[in-house]
Design a protein around this motif. Structure first.
Motif, PDB file in Angstrom:
ATOM      1  N   LYS A 165       0.783  -1.173   0.020  1.00  0.00           N
ATOM      2  CA  LYS A 165      -0.024   0.023   0.181  1.00  0.00           C
ATOM      3  C   LYS A 165       1.192   1.406  -0.095  1.00  0.00           C
ATOM      4  O   LYS A 165       1.356   1.718  -1.284  1.00  0.00           O
ATOM      5  CB  LYS A 165      -1.319  -0.028   1.133  1.00  0.00           C
ATOM      6  CG  LYS A 165      -2.430   0.586   1.056  1.00  0.00           C
ATOM      7  CD  LYS A 165      -2.226   2.296   1.389  1.00  0.00           C
ATOM      8  CE  LYS A 165      -2.975   2.808   0.766  1.00  0.00           C
ATOM      9  NZ  LYS A 165      -2.752   4.477   1.143  1.00  0.00           N
TER      10      LYS A 165
ATOM     11  N   ASP B 244       0.388   3.309  -3.239  1.00  0.00           N
ATOM     12  CA  ASP B 244       0.145   4.092  -3.418  1.00  0.00           C
ATOM     13  C   ASP B 244       0.073   5.421  -3.153  1.00  0.00           C
ATOM     14  O   ASP B 244      -0.041   6.603  -3.524  1.00  0.00           O
ATOM     15  CB  ASP B 244      -1.181   3.246  -2.449  1.00  0.00           C
ATOM     16  CG  ASP B 244      -2.312   4.505  -2.352  1.00  0.00           C
ATOM     17  OD1 ASP B 244      -2.092   5.658  -1.788  1.00  0.00           O
ATOM     18  OD2 ASP B 244      -3.532   4.232  -2.231  1.00  0.00           O
TER      19      ASP B 244
ATOM     20  N   GLY C 247       1.097   6.928  -6.330  1.00  0.00           N
ATOM     21  CA  GLY C 247       0.032   7.592  -6.388  1.00  0.00           C
ATOM     22  C   GLY C 247      -0.505   9.017  -6.317  1.00  0.00           C
ATOM     23  O   GLY C 247      -0.130   9.754  -6.910  1.00  0.00           O
TER      24      GLY C 247
ATOM     25  N   HIS D  79      -6.232   8.612  -7.456  1.00  0.00           N
ATOM     26  CA  HIS D  79      -4.366   7.988  -7.227  1.00  0.00           C
ATOM     27  C   HIS D  79      -5.337   7.046  -9.215  1.00  0.00           C
ATOM     28  O   HIS D  79      -6.509   6.821  -9.018  1.00  0.00           O
ATOM     29  CB  HIS D  79      -4.383   6.799  -6.252  1.00  0.00           C
ATOM     30  CG  HIS D  79      -3.721   6.812  -5.384  1.00  0.00           C
ATOM     31  ND1 HIS D  79      -3.445   8.723  -5.379  1.00  0.00           N
ATOM     32  CD2 HIS D  79      -3.239   6.941  -4.193  1.00  0.00           C
ATOM     33  CE1 HIS D  79      -3.472   9.321  -3.757  1.00  0.00           C
ATOM     34  NE2 HIS D  79      -2.832   7.566  -3.154  1.00  0.00           N
TER      35      HIS D  79
ATOM     36  N   MET E 157      -4.234   1.859  -6.932  1.00  0.00           N
ATOM     37  CA  MET E 157      -5.448   1.641  -5.808  1.00  0.00           C
ATOM     38  C   MET E 157      -5.741  -0.434  -6.397  1.00  0.00           C
ATOM     39  O   MET E 157      -6.412  -0.676  -5.228  1.00  0.00           O
ATOM     40  CB  MET E 157      -6.554   1.676  -6.577  1.00  0.00           C
ATOM     41  CG  MET E 157      -6.459   4.017  -6.024  1.00  0.00           C
ATOM     42  SD  MET E 157      -5.545   4.258  -5.038  1.00  0.00           S
ATOM     43  CE  MET E 157      -7.049   3.841  -3.792  1.00  0.00           C
TER      44      MET E 157
ATOM     45  N   SER F 137      -3.661  -1.714  -3.073  1.00  0.00           N
ATOM     46  CA  SER F 137      -4.262  -1.208  -2.044  1.00  0.00           C
ATOM     47  C   SER F 137      -5.549  -1.581  -1.796  1.00  0.00           C
ATOM     48  O   SER F 137      -6.055  -1.978  -0.786  1.00  0.00           O
ATOM     49  CB  SER F 137      -4.800   0.513  -1.686  1.00  0.00           C
ATOM     50  OG  SER F 137      -3.616   1.261  -2.224  1.00  0.00           O
TER      51      SER F 137
END
Ligand SMILES: NC(=O)c1ccc[n+]([C@@H]2O[C@H](COP(=O)([O-])OP(=O)(O)OC[C@H]3O[C@@H](n4cnc5c(N)ncnc54)[C@H](O)[C@@H]3O)[C@@H](O)[C@H]2O)c1
Length: 417
Positions: free
Chosen positions: A179, A183, A187, A346, A351, A354
């Motif tokens: 994550k 992200d 992201g 993002h 994603m 995540s």
């Protein structure tokens, strides 16, 4: 069906964009295919407070197809994509989210999601969990567990646990390597630049960009802005993060000095009043400020409002404040997450990881019902590495594996010089 969205007729547009996002979400697709067969969330009531975007819609479909009885609400007043919300409603998923909703409506929507009497909660920022703990205590006994998506939410939940106030187990999805390494860094890095560009159409090349907070998000933002040709100044309170920024090749200085020279200021700290009155007082005419941290408290906008003699909206998401000496300072997206307010959040590809963590952690919570005491837990290592493995596979990237000799060597201590 009970729902509150802007306009149901946007559903077709939303459906197409959700399908477009799904093409960059191969890991979620694999999980969805397994969930359709195994139904690991069968009959489980889930309330999910997330940014209502096309990527979230793909996670929602995975949960629904895994058998969940799901309700969604927005995790930020400005982050909802109204077409995605309409598509969710069309698919039979009660959704409470309207882009631009006021604070009262925002909390009304959270309460509507809680009326679902969740057995699992999915949160982004911990507003759903803290509302349940403050105002709907009766619900807590039935909750098996929850997941939390972002740094700020995890900090709030750890504080709740420390105070003995957290009443059910929550997995800190944010803290999974799959994550926050990706992200928060790539992201937020890309989408923050995207949000500021869409809101202002500024040229980044040659600009002095001040990044407040050199954590996972700040690192991503600084690197992407540098890639666009900006000069980067980093502001930090943590000596190690400041040192890292200096050795990554950026200027590091206190904000009160950076305030005098910056053209664009971006906050990514998760902290309050980082940019404040003293800084507004010395900023250059034309300075632009945006926030990519979770809450709209990083820039002290009420103080700027009091200092300003007038305010007007120059373009969508751009407010100009004129100070008594004539300087014009600009706040983007009302100080809310600029990547979601003025852009699309993002990209789907990050994603994918995540939300794969989210889906697998929900399954894990159901499997471990009753075994975890109220606390904040890390994402199980097995889930984290599985998501990484699946993402590499989807990207057609092969890697080496350890030989028997290497495995033995790395597990030993005897062999030296
Ligand atoms: N925009 C998005 O889509 C998005 C995505 C992920 C996370 N977030 C949010 O972004 C924020 C930052 O997340 P992160 O993962 O980078 O956190 P992090 O903990 O990795 O980094 C935060 C950094 O800010 C620094 N900091 C704190 N107070 C400061 C201050 N007053 N001045 C200067 N620096 C300060 C800390 O020392 C730390 O290095 C959080 O609110 C998180 O929830 C937003």
């Amino acid at each position: 069906m009970n729902y509150h969205i802007k306009d149901k007729s946007l559903a077709e547009h939303g459906r197409l964009r959700i399908e477009w996002a799904s093409r960059e979400m191969p890991v979620i697709k694999l999980i969805r295919q397994r969930f359709i067969k195994e139904k690991p969330l069968k009959g489980i009531r889930i309330s999910a407070c997330l940014h209502i975007t096309t990527e979230t819609a793909n996670l929602a479909l995975a949960m629904k197809e895994g058998g969940a009885d799901l309700v969604l609400c927005a995790s930020n007043p400005l982050s909802t994509q109204d077409d995605a919300a309409a598509a969710l409603v069309e698919w039979g998923l009660p959704t409470f989210a309207i882009k631009g909703e006021d604070n009262q409506t925002y909390y009304k929507h959270i309460n509507s999601a809680l009326e679902h009497k969740p057995q699992l909660t999915v949160d982004d920022g911990a507003d759903l969990v803290s509302t349940a703990h403050r105002e709907k205590k009766k619900l807590l006994a039935d909750i098996i567990g929850g997941t939390e998506e972002t740094t700020t939410g995890v900090i709030r939940l750890r504080n709740m646990a420390k105070d003995g106030k957290l009443k059910y187990p929550i997995i800190a999805v944010n803290d999974a390597k799959t994550k926050h390494f990706f992200d928060n860094r790539y992201g937020t890095g890309q989408s923050t630049i995207d949000g500021i560009t869409r809101a202002t159409n500024v040229l980044w090349a040659g600009k002095k960009v001040v990044v407040c907070g050199y954590g996972w998000c700040g690192r991503g933002v600084a690197r992407r802005a540098q890639g666009m040709g900006a000069w980067i100044i980093v502001v930090e309170v943590d000596p190690i993060a400041a040192l890292e920024a200096a050795m990554d090749g950026y200027q590091v200085m206190p904000l009160i000095e950076a305030a005098k020279i910056g053209d664009i200021f971006i906050t990514t700290t998760g902290d309050i009043s980082v940019i404040d009155k003293a800084h507004f007082s010395v900023m250059k005419d034309g300075a632009i400020m945006a926030n990519s941290g979770h809450f709209n408290v990083e820039i002290n906008i009420p103080a700027l409002g009091k200092m300003a003699k007038s305010k007007r909206q120059m373009r969508p998401f751009v407010d100009e404040y004129v100070l008594a000496d004539g300087r014009r300072l600009h706040i983007l997206g009302e100080g809310r997450l600029i990547n979601l307010a003025a852009a699309e959040g993002h990209p789907a590809s990050v994603m994918d990881m995540s939300f794969a963590d989210q889906a697998l952690c929900l399954e894990y919570l159901v499997k471990n019902k009753g075994k975890l005491k109220p606390d904040v837990y890390p994402v199980p290592e097995k889930i984290d590495s599985e998501v990484g493995r699946l993402k590499l596979k989807a990207m057609n990237i092969n890697i080496d594996s350890l030989t028997k000799e290497q495995e033995k060597y790395l597990a030993s201590w005897e062999e030296g010089t």
